[in-house]
Design a protein around this motif. Structure first.
Motif, PDB file in Angstrom:
ATOM      1  N   GLY A 255      41.915  28.368  39.186  1.00 40.42           N
ATOM      2  CA  GLY A 255      43.108  29.171  39.384  1.00 40.42           C
ATOM      3  C   GLY A 255      42.863  30.650  39.567  1.00 40.42           C
ATOM      4  O   GLY A 255      41.728  31.106  39.740  1.00 40.42           O
ATOM      5  N   PHE A 256      43.973  31.415  39.526  1.00 38.16           N
ATOM      6  CA  PHE A 256      43.993  32.858  39.769  1.00 38.16           C
ATOM      7  C   PHE A 256      44.197  33.592  38.440  1.00 38.16           C
ATOM      8  O   PHE A 256      45.125  33.267  37.685  1.00 38.16           O
ATOM      9  CB  PHE A 256      45.132  33.212  40.728  1.00 38.16           C
ATOM     10  CG  PHE A 256      44.945  32.683  42.119  1.00 38.16           C
ATOM     11  CD1 PHE A 256      44.582  33.532  43.158  1.00 38.16           C
ATOM     12  CD2 PHE A 256      45.131  31.333  42.407  1.00 38.16           C
ATOM     13  CE1 PHE A 256      44.406  33.054  44.453  1.00 38.16           C
ATOM     14  CE2 PHE A 256      44.958  30.845  43.703  1.00 38.16           C
ATOM     15  CZ  PHE A 256      44.585  31.706  44.717  1.00 38.16           C
ATOM     16  N   VAL A 257      43.364  34.597  38.183  1.00 36.23           N
ATOM     17  CA  VAL A 257      43.362  35.272  36.877  1.00 36.23           C
ATOM     18  C   VAL A 257      43.784  36.731  37.026  1.00 36.23           C
ATOM     19  O   VAL A 257      43.350  37.420  37.946  1.00 36.23           O
ATOM     20  CB  VAL A 257      41.963  35.188  36.228  1.00 36.23           C
ATOM     21  CG1 VAL A 257      41.918  35.983  34.925  1.00 36.23           C
ATOM     22  CG2 VAL A 257      41.586  33.732  35.974  1.00 36.23           C
TER      23      VAL A 257
ATOM     24  N   THR B 194      35.341  36.773  40.517  1.00 32.81           N
ATOM     25  CA  THR B 194      35.282  37.842  39.522  1.00 32.81           C
ATOM     26  C   THR B 194      34.283  38.904  39.932  1.00 32.81           C
ATOM     27  O   THR B 194      34.535  40.097  39.817  1.00 32.81           O
ATOM     28  CB  THR B 194      34.883  37.256  38.145  1.00 32.81           C
ATOM     29  OG1 THR B 194      35.779  36.206  37.820  1.00 32.81           O
ATOM     30  CG2 THR B 194      34.929  38.320  37.076  1.00 32.81           C
ATOM     31  N   VAL B 195      33.128  38.475  40.439  1.00 31.96           N
ATOM     32  CA  VAL B 195      32.108  39.432  40.864  1.00 31.96           C
ATOM     33  C   VAL B 195      32.611  40.252  42.033  1.00 31.96           C
ATOM     34  O   VAL B 195      32.459  41.467  42.079  1.00 31.96           O
ATOM     35  CB  VAL B 195      30.810  38.681  41.252  1.00 31.96           C
ATOM     36  CG1 VAL B 195      29.791  39.652  41.820  1.00 31.96           C
ATOM     37  CG2 VAL B 195      30.237  37.968  40.034  1.00 31.96           C
ATOM     38  N   ALA B 196      33.277  39.567  42.981  1.00 34.12           N
ATOM     39  CA  ALA B 196      33.817  40.297  44.134  1.00 34.12           C
ATOM     40  C   ALA B 196      34.850  41.308  43.696  1.00 34.12           C
ATOM     41  O   ALA B 196      34.903  42.428  44.196  1.00 34.12           O
ATOM     42  CB  ALA B 196      34.430  39.307  45.129  1.00 34.12           C
ATOM     43  N   ALA B 197      35.691  40.920  42.730  1.00 35.02           N
ATOM     44  CA  ALA B 197      36.713  41.847  42.245  1.00 35.02           C
ATOM     45  C   ALA B 197      36.078  43.039  41.558  1.00 35.02           C
ATOM     46  O   ALA B 197      36.543  44.160  41.666  1.00 35.02           O
ATOM     47  CB  ALA B 197      37.660  41.116  41.287  1.00 35.02           C
ATOM     48  N   SER B 198      34.985  42.799  40.820  1.00 32.03           N
ATOM     49  CA  SER B 198      34.276  43.897  40.171  1.00 32.03           C
ATOM     50  C   SER B 198      33.711  44.859  41.197  1.00 32.03           C
ATOM     51  O   SER B 198      33.811  46.073  41.070  1.00 32.03           O
ATOM     52  CB  SER B 198      33.159  43.336  39.284  1.00 32.03           C
ATOM     53  OG  SER B 198      32.393  44.380  38.735  1.00 32.03           O
ATOM     54  N   ARG B 199      33.113  44.291  42.265  1.00 28.46           N
ATOM     55  CA  ARG B 199      32.584  45.152  43.327  1.00 28.46           C
ATOM     56  C   ARG B 199      33.704  45.953  43.958  1.00 28.46           C
ATOM     57  O   ARG B 199      33.562  47.117  44.279  1.00 28.46           O
ATOM     58  CB  ARG B 199      31.897  44.297  44.399  1.00 28.46           C
ATOM     59  CG  ARG B 199      30.546  43.745  43.998  1.00 28.46           C
ATOM     60  CD  ARG B 199      29.763  43.378  45.236  1.00 28.46           C
ATOM     61  NE  ARG B 199      30.480  42.445  46.072  1.00 28.46           N
ATOM     62  CZ  ARG B 199      30.378  41.122  45.991  1.00 28.46           C
ATOM     63  NH1 ARG B 199      29.603  40.582  45.066  1.00 28.46           N
ATOM     64  NH2 ARG B 199      31.049  40.345  46.820  1.00 28.46           N
ATOM     65  N   LEU B 200      34.862  45.305  44.123  1.00 26.06           N
ATOM     66  CA  LEU B 200      35.999  45.981  44.726  1.00 26.06           C
ATOM     67  C   LEU B 200      36.463  47.139  43.872  1.00 26.06           C
ATOM     68  O   LEU B 200      36.790  48.213  44.366  1.00 26.06           O
ATOM     69  CB  LEU B 200      37.127  44.966  44.900  1.00 26.06           C
ATOM     70  CG  LEU B 200      38.353  45.404  45.690  1.00 26.06           C
ATOM     71  CD1 LEU B 200      37.948  45.616  47.144  1.00 26.06           C
ATOM     72  CD2 LEU B 200      39.422  44.334  45.606  1.00 26.06           C
TER      73      LEU B 200
ATOM     74  N   LEU C 149      44.638  40.906  41.051  1.00 35.23           N
ATOM     75  CA  LEU C 149      43.822  39.711  40.862  1.00 35.23           C
ATOM     76  C   LEU C 149      42.448  40.123  40.339  1.00 35.23           C
ATOM     77  O   LEU C 149      41.812  41.027  40.879  1.00 35.23           O
ATOM     78  CB  LEU C 149      43.665  38.976  42.199  1.00 35.23           C
ATOM     79  CG  LEU C 149      42.746  37.751  42.201  1.00 35.23           C
ATOM     80  CD1 LEU C 149      43.390  36.608  41.418  1.00 35.23           C
ATOM     81  CD2 LEU C 149      42.441  37.310  43.632  1.00 35.23           C
ATOM     82  N   LYS C 150      41.983  39.457  39.288  1.00 31.51           N
ATOM     83  CA  LYS C 150      40.680  39.798  38.714  1.00 31.51           C
ATOM     84  C   LYS C 150      39.690  38.641  38.738  1.00 31.51           C
ATOM     85  O   LYS C 150      38.552  38.789  38.308  1.00 31.51           O
ATOM     86  CB  LYS C 150      40.862  40.294  37.270  1.00 31.51           C
ATOM     87  CG  LYS C 150      41.535  41.659  37.206  1.00 31.51           C
ATOM     88  CD  LYS C 150      40.733  42.705  37.970  1.00 31.51           C
ATOM     89  CE  LYS C 150      41.429  44.041  37.997  1.00 31.51           C
ATOM     90  NZ  LYS C 150      40.663  45.041  38.770  1.00 31.51           N
ATOM     91  N   GLY C 151      40.107  37.508  39.241  1.00 28.57           N
ATOM     92  CA  GLY C 151      39.186  36.389  39.385  1.00 28.57           C
ATOM     93  C   GLY C 151      39.896  35.202  39.997  1.00 28.57           C
ATOM     94  O   GLY C 151      41.103  35.017  39.808  1.00 28.57           O
ATOM     95  N   VAL C 152      39.155  34.393  40.767  1.00 33.02           N
ATOM     96  CA  VAL C 152      39.717  33.169  41.316  1.00 33.02           C
ATOM     97  C   VAL C 152      38.598  32.150  41.462  1.00 33.02           C
ATOM     98  O   VAL C 152      37.486  32.478  41.886  1.00 33.02           O
ATOM     99  CB  VAL C 152      40.428  33.412  42.667  1.00 33.02           C
ATOM    100  CG1 VAL C 152      39.482  33.955  43.714  1.00 33.02           C
ATOM    101  CG2 VAL C 152      41.101  32.134  43.177  1.00 33.02           C
TER     102      VAL C 152
END
Length: 545
Positions: A400-402, A3-9, A393-396
């Motif tokens: 699972g995958f969110v 989730t944090v990585a997706a936020s940074r992305l 994708l917003k978290g993994v």
């Protein structure tokens, strides 16, 4: 968890979007962006509002003369885009081309080596866009004694770094330091310099691409030895009927031997397959009938666009070249890539597929891929009718995958009837894809609530406005509803998450990691759940491609 990585992305993407908005000016304007004025008592931005990126903020706070320049620049770019849409592109006379070069290297601050570097990179980018490695690897660059030859030397260097195998024929080397330096750069890359007399009679046997960088727009008269013979060799090649059995011929700015304004006057010149016009097409380009015409000139500043009323096509993304005219029709069945990748071996992958996915995902982010979290989500209704769409994708994590969506959408209806779904990540630039299959459940309400309020306010309003997958009479309905909500929450108050919006989590039962390889002998490693001694473990096996 990712989730944090997706936020940074997401933040990185926002920055990139702001940069791309400023890109035409950064690449074409010589006017520096003034710093925003300092306000010692400026209030801190609201936690629910997005501060303007620096490039955008400068536009807001810039003084009037600067804004006037920006408006003129934007008007010039708008004219260029409009011209491209209507198929009109400006063509330059020899005099105009010379004047523009003189002004670029005078009051506008460019030097001949700056322009040569940009031109050569544009040529290399155009060649790489059309003639893919694997099918077109061996390149001969024929360079003349002037600036056109220098463009060819720069293009050769870039093509080497792109992975092509380069040979250079440079019969009349120019003794100036600039040209000597370009030759030294190529020699340090072990580029083969081939004397004219050592060129094979049948160039088709040795090369897949021949780049003609002999003469540019300033040339006039009749080509002298050895260039007359080299041009005749290209003439002989260009009359071979089947282009698949001969090298592709690429001309830099002007097909050598053509008149800069009138083209192939006597009809005895060669017919290149690709023409890469520089700055703007010259008048002779109107006579070009080959399948690939590109423009390389992403260095033309607004003052030149305005003074010469240039109508030029906008450049896509960050590309240094843009196609002029329609792309040629192609045989779809012949489109293919011969992938070159490191092998994907069982003893190299992680035993847990979640860890392997995170490793590949991190590598995709590091490689700078655009939206590496984009995934195809496939669902099916109770009758088994499938449907697919792209989601983010917003978290993994190990659960699972969110992702998040509207609970009234087509995919939500499918999942309410059939909780089984599949995800597909495709990272083209890395020759990789990942398939994930499993069952889907809604995430807890508090999790959806937390993510909703982490989104940009515009996205929050958009989620409320859109009754996803329902029929609407027109776009103006969305715009009006958005405007009303924007006004309602203009005070910065919290925007409530609608009940019909939230997240889903796919719990995997199967993973497949795919790595493209040569001759379609792709690597496919599948992870599936097995019962071993009363425990559920991930089992890895190789699938035939």
């Amino acid at each position: 968890m990712l989730t944090v990585a997706a936020s940074r992305l997401r933040n990185k993407s926002a920055t990139a979007a702001a940069f791309s908005l400023a890109m035409p000016f950064l690449l074409s304007s010589t006017v520096p962006t003034p710093p925003p004025p300092s306000h010692p008592r400026s209030p801190s931005p609201s936690p629910h509002s997005l501060p303007l990126p620096p490039a955008r903020r400068a536009l807001v706070t810039a003084p009037a003369p600067f804004l006037a320049l920006r408006r003129r620049a934007m008007a010039s770019l708008a004219v260029s885009a409009s011209a491209a849409a209507s198929g009109e592109v400006t063509h330059l006379s020899q005099r105009e081309a010379a004047e523009i070069d003189e002004q670029l290297m005078g009051q506008l601050g460019f030097s001949v080596d700056h322009l040569m570097e940009l031109a050569g990179l544009s040529v290399a980018a155009a060649v790489a866009e059309v003639y893919k490695l694997g099918e077109h690897t061996r390149v001969l660059v024929i360079c003349g004694p002037g600036n056109n030859g220098g463009d060819g030397l720069v293009a050769a260097r870039h093509l080497h770094h792109f992975g092509y195998k380069l040979s250079v024929c440079y019969p009349k080397r120019t003794p100036k330091p600039l040209y000597s330096g370009l030759c030294t750069q190529l020699e340090s890359l072990a580029t083969l310099f081939v004397p004219v007399e050592d060129l094979t009679e049948n160039l088709s046997e040795e090369f897949d691409i021949i780049i003609d960088a002999m003469f540019g727009f300033s040339f006039h008269g009749t080509p002298r030895p050895p260039f007359d013979d080299l041009i005749n060799r290209l003439v002989s090649l260009s009359v071979i009927g089947n282009s698949a059995k001969r090298p592709a011929i690429v001309s830099v700015d002007i097909p050598s031997g053509w008149h800069v304004e009138e083209g192939d006057v006597n009809g005895g010149g060669f017919k290149p397959d690709m023409l890469v016009s520089l700055t703007a097409p010259k008048l002779c380009a109107k006579k070009f009938t080959g399948p690939h015409h590109f423009l390389g000139g992403r260095f033309v500043p607004p003052p030149i666009l305005s003074k010469y009323k240039l109508h030029l096509p906008p450049y896509p993304g960050t590309s240094m070249c843009v196609r002029i005219g329609k792309a040629p029709s192609v045989d779809i069945s012949s489109l293919r890539e011969n992938y070159i990748s490191p092998e994907l071996l069982e003893n190299q992958v992680m035993p847990d597929p979640f860890d392997q996915f995170v490793r590949w995902f991190d590598e995709a982010v590091t490689a700078g891929l655009r939206e590496p979290n984009a995934m195809a989500l496939t669902t099916a209704n109770k009758e088994g009718k499938p449907s697919s769409r792209m989601v983010l994708l917003k978290g993994v994590d190990k659960q699972g995958f969110v992702w998040y969506t509207n609970y009234g959408s087509q995919k939500a209806h499918d999942l309410s009837e059939n909780p089984n779904a599949a995800l597909l990540f495709y990272w083209n630039e890395m020759n990789r894809q990942v398939r994930v299959e499993g069952s889907v459940q809604k995430v807890p309400e508090e999790e959806s609530e937390k993510y909703f309020h982490s989104r940009p306010r515009g996205s929050q309003l958009g989620a409320i406005v859109s009754k996803q997958s329902t029929v609407i009479p027109g776009r103006e309905v969305l715009q009006q509803a958005y405007k009303e909500l924007e006004q309602k929450y203009s005070d910065g108050s919290m925007i409530p998450k609608p009940d019909y919006w939230g997240g889903y989590r796919l719990t995997p039962k199967l993973f497949e990691f795919w790595q493209g390889q040569q001759s379609r002998l792709h690597d496919r490693l599948q992870y599936s759940l097995r019962e071993v001694n009363g425990s559920t473990v991930w089992h890895i096996e190789r699938l035939s491609p």
